[in-house]
Design a protein around this motif. Structure first.
Motif, PDB file in Angstrom:
ATOM      1  N   HIS A 349       0.844  -1.200   0.000  1.00 36.29           N
ATOM      2  CA  HIS A 349       0.000   0.000   0.000  1.00 36.29           C
ATOM      3  C   HIS A 349       0.875   1.244   0.000  1.00 36.29           C
ATOM      4  O   HIS A 349       1.940   1.256   0.618  1.00 36.29           O
ATOM      5  CB  HIS A 349      -0.898   0.016   1.234  1.00 36.29           C
ATOM      6  CG  HIS A 349      -1.791  -1.181   1.315  1.00 36.29           C
ATOM      7  ND1 HIS A 349      -2.855  -1.377   0.465  1.00 36.29           N
ATOM      8  CD2 HIS A 349      -1.747  -2.281   2.111  1.00 36.29           C
ATOM      9  CE1 HIS A 349      -3.434  -2.528   0.734  1.00 36.29           C
ATOM     10  NE2 HIS A 349      -2.779  -3.105   1.728  1.00 36.29           N
ATOM     11  N   HIS A 350       0.414   2.279  -0.684  1.00 36.18           N
ATOM     12  CA  HIS A 350       1.228   3.489  -0.678  1.00 36.18           C
ATOM     13  C   HIS A 350       1.294   4.077   0.731  1.00 36.18           C
ATOM     14  O   HIS A 350       0.415   3.824   1.551  1.00 36.18           O
ATOM     15  CB  HIS A 350       0.737   4.511  -1.709  1.00 36.18           C
ATOM     16  CG  HIS A 350      -0.700   4.892  -1.565  1.00 36.18           C
ATOM     17  ND1 HIS A 350      -1.517   5.130  -2.631  1.00 36.18           N
ATOM     18  CD2 HIS A 350      -1.466   5.090  -0.478  1.00 36.18           C
ATOM     19  CE1 HIS A 350      -2.718   5.444  -2.198  1.00 36.18           C
ATOM     20  NE2 HIS A 350      -2.710   5.423  -0.905  1.00 36.18           N
ATOM     21  N   THR A 556       6.881   7.931  -4.060  1.00 37.75           N
ATOM     22  CA  THR A 556       6.324   6.819  -3.296  1.00 37.75           C
ATOM     23  C   THR A 556       4.796   6.868  -3.256  1.00 37.75           C
ATOM     24  O   THR A 556       4.159   5.872  -2.912  1.00 37.75           O
ATOM     25  CB  THR A 556       6.878   6.800  -1.853  1.00 37.75           C
ATOM     26  OG1 THR A 556       6.730   8.109  -1.293  1.00 37.75           O
ATOM     27  CG2 THR A 556       8.347   6.431  -1.841  1.00 37.75           C
ATOM     28  N   ARG A 557       4.212   8.021  -3.565  1.00 38.42           N
ATOM     29  CA  ARG A 557       2.754   8.116  -3.670  1.00 38.42           C
ATOM     30  C   ARG A 557       2.435   9.292  -4.589  1.00 38.42           C
ATOM     31  O   ARG A 557       2.762  10.435  -4.274  1.00 38.42           O
ATOM     32  CB  ARG A 557       2.119   8.331  -2.297  1.00 38.42           C
ATOM     33  CG  ARG A 557       0.598   8.449  -2.376  1.00 38.42           C
ATOM     34  CD  ARG A 557      -0.012   8.444  -0.985  1.00 38.42           C
ATOM     35  NE  ARG A 557      -1.451   8.599  -1.023  1.00 38.42           N
ATOM     36  CZ  ARG A 557      -2.240   8.546   0.047  1.00 38.42           C
ATOM     37  NH1 ARG A 557      -1.697   8.342   1.252  1.00 38.42           N
ATOM     38  NH2 ARG A 557      -3.537   8.696  -0.045  1.00 38.42           N
TER      39      ARG A 557
END
Ligand code: SF4
Length: 659
Positions: A349-350, A556-557
């Motif tokens: 999951h981010h 990363t997101r």
């Protein structure tokens, strides 16, 4: 291609220490009368955006840059006539009492470099295009062809080296990720190693001529590539007995908050490890706005050694030893730390975003607008924005309205215990509370831990419901938190970790820059499953957007459109700032799309390596549009260029209408 996946011996590979703050000592290089490297302060510099042939405008902009904090000023010299005009610019500056060392920026034109090297204090060359071939073709080079090409470059490059030696002129060998030569690409690909080798070849040629007045840079708009390339460069130079000063920069960082956060992530991550002798922050703004940002980044380290000497919190000795003996991650290659997810935190999951709302008016649901949930009273429902935070911390304060269903609420343990309805509500416990608690949340418990406690944490202290909230108040806190992650890896503890930093009394700009440095450095190395910036005196909207900005800058997101816009210079063919704003106004809802906006195509389509679409000046009133590195439409009249770009995005099925 070289395999970098092997874990390296971390202590001392690319910096003096991963746990103590220690500036990497470089060779001192004289640039006019302002020396760089060695024990000199980290110098600030920037580049003019005026036409180099406009002497007065360039002089006046240079003066504004000096007044804003630049120790050096770079000016583009695309051809010999601009190189010659540097003499007039220099003369005018000196006559006005400014002795600022000037740097000529060179691409493709050895004759301009040779002229400029006789006039200014430093020349910057790009090894990707200084006498090297750049036809953007996929050419296979045999070793013999590769060596013959190097020999040809040597013969073209050495005259410049000789002039620099004769005139006492310094040189920056400035590699750009987007402009590696065909030859380098054929051997190393579009990689940090390719960037390093590109510079090393030129350094070796200089050393062959006993010329050592060098500064090196490894710029990229992708912060991960940029950080890895600088680290590899230092590791490679050290192995070859070199210690040239480093010029740090994230290229085409963009503007405003995005540009500042991206710059701080890349530059700050390296400064934390003691790397960097001069900084240029590249913003798509007037150049006098760049120096204060660079200065704010550099100033943190001026006093850091002194502060650390008196700081009582020291990294536990055991962590340092463990790290040196059994490194667990590679600083040269991104890989996210492996964790077992707990309720959408960790695993694949981010990273999540957590904000402290305990000081807000908890009778009014509208404050949640600032963290991405807009409340509609008529419908009694919330609309979620792309940058909607995932968790809110309420401490001991209870709201008098219902929160959005997908927003988790976090309360101090004792308050959580007393809640009637615990649906979507979870406790925050100290490490000690957790170990003694008889009642815990069945699904999700946040356990606060200070980074100095790494030694006392064991796998049997936690269970599959725990997400750690990792804090530190240490002066060199990033390194301490990084050591904690390494210790977790060594103990094979795979619980997710939200990284928290608290900031008191910082203005908005400093909060952004410090948080992007401290937290961005961890996410860049794959550490962290969530981010929590606690700054009670700052606006929630700023804290929320900074958190998402750091995750975006570290890749990363992704929560918004990314603009890879150049800062502009004397080569610029349109108004970069105005055009960037115009493009932004129509495309800023295209989450995840990366748009390159370049004043010219000096470095070729390689500059588009990191962008999905490109909008590039190719002549007066002429724009060329790209899909990745591919030219889609050439020489479109400026008035139609943005519409055409949007049509290309639509044709690709990547367009959505604005809400
Ligand atoms: S891309 Fe922008 S900053 Fe780079 S040379 Fe062209 S106009 Fe100048």
């Amino acid at each position: 291609m070289e395999n970098l996946s092997a874990k390296h011996n971390l202590e001392g590979d690319y910096c003096n220490s991963l746990t103590r703050y220690s500036r990497f000592l470089t060779r001192e290089v004289n640039i006019g009368d302002i020396a760089l490297g060695g024990h000199n302060p980290i110098r600030i510099q920037s580049m003019t955006t005026t036409d180099t042939m406009n002497t007065l405008a360039t002089v006046e902009q240079t003066i504004r840059m000096v007044e804003s904090g630049c120790a050096y000023v770079r000016i583009t010299a695309p051809s010999i006539k601009e190189a010659e005009n540097l003499a007039n610019i220099k003369k005018e500056l000196r006559s006005r009492g400014y002795s600022v060392p000037l740097i000529a920026d060179i691409h493709f034109t050895p004759n301009a470099a040779e002229m400029a090297a006789r006039i200014v204090e430093k020349v910057r060359i790009n090894p990707g295009n200084y006498a090297d071939k750049k036809k953007f073709e996929n050419i296979e080079y045999t070793q013999a062809a590769y060596d013959a090409e190097l020999d040809r470059i040597y013969k073209k490059f050495i005259p410049l080296v000789k002039i620099c030696k004769e005139y006492g002129t310094a040189m920056r060998i400035g590699t750009n990720h987007g402009s590696l030569s065909d030859r380098i690409m054929s051997h190393y690909g579009d990689t940090p190693r390719g960037m390093v080798e590109s510079a090393m070849e030129f350094i070796r040629m200089c050393e062959d001529q006993n010329y050592y007045n060098l500064v090196i840079s490894m710029k990229a708009s992708n912060t991960q590539v940029m950080v890895q390339a600088y680290r590899l460069l230092v590791e490679t130079m050290t192995k070859e007995g070199m210690n040239y000063p480093l010029h740090l920069g994230v290229t085409e960082a963009g503007d405003g908050e995005d540009g500042r956060i991206k710059s701080a992530v890349g530059i700050g991550t390296l400064l934390e490890d003691g790397l960097g002798d001069t900084i240029r922050v590249s913003l798509t703004e007037d150049p006098e706005f760049e120096a204060p940002v660079a200065k704010a980044l550099a100033d943190r380290y001026v006093q850091r050694s002194l502060k650390l000497a008196v700081e009582s919190l020291k990294p536990p000795a055991k962590i340092q030893t463990l790290q040196a003996e059994a490194p667990t991650y590679s600083p040269y290659e991104y890989s996210r730390r492996i964790t077992e997810p707990v309720q959408h935190i960790g695993g694949h999951h981010h990273p999540v975003v957590m904000v402290n709302v305990s000081k807000e008016n908890l009778k009014d649901p509208y404050f949640l607008n600032t963290v991405g949930y807009s409340y509609s009273a008529g419908l009694d429902k919330y609309n979620m924005a792309d940058q909607a935070c995932d968790l809110v911390y309420l401490g001991d304060n209870l709201p008098s309205f219902s929160f959005p269903g997908n927003l988790k609420q976090v309360y101090n343990y004792k308050t959580w215990l007393g809640l009637q309805d615990k649906n979507n509500c979870h406790p925050l416990l100290s490490f000690d509370e957790f170990s003694k608690a008889e009642v815990k949340d069945e699904f999700l418990n946040f356990v606060q831990i200070d980074a100095v406690q790494a030694d006392s944490l064991r796998a049997d202290h936690v269970d599959e419901t725990v997400v750690l909230v990792l804090e530190t108040s240490a002066v060199h806190g990033m390194a301490l938190q990084r050591s904690f992650f390494v210790a977790l890896q060594q103990k094979n503890i795979q619980i997710p970790v939200i990284v928290k930093r608290s900031y008191e009394n910082l203005d908005a700009d400093k909060l952004m820059l410090y948080a992007a440095t401290d937290l961005g450095a961890l996410f860049t190395d794959g550490f962290g499953d969530g981010i929590w910036i606690d700054a009670p005196k700052q606006h929630l909207a700023l804290i929320n957007s900074t958190s998402f900005g750091i995750l975006q800058a570290t890749r990363t997101r992704i929560s918004k459109t990314e603009y890879i816009s150049c800062p502009s210079c004397g080569r610029t063919l349109f108004d970069l700032q105005e055009t960037t704003q115009l493009i932004r106004s129509r495309t800023d809802h295209l989450k995840g799309i990366k748009i390159g906006i370049m004043g010219c195509i000096v470095n070729g389509p390689g500059e588009m390596a990191d962008a999905d679409y490109g909008y590039v000046g190719t002549g007066p009133d002429k724009i060329t549009l790209y899909r990745g590195k591919e030219v889609v439409k050439k020489n479109v009249t400026t008035a139609y260029a943005l519409d055409e770009l949007i049509d290309i995005i639509k044709d690709d099925g990547n367009w959505v209408e604005k809400a």
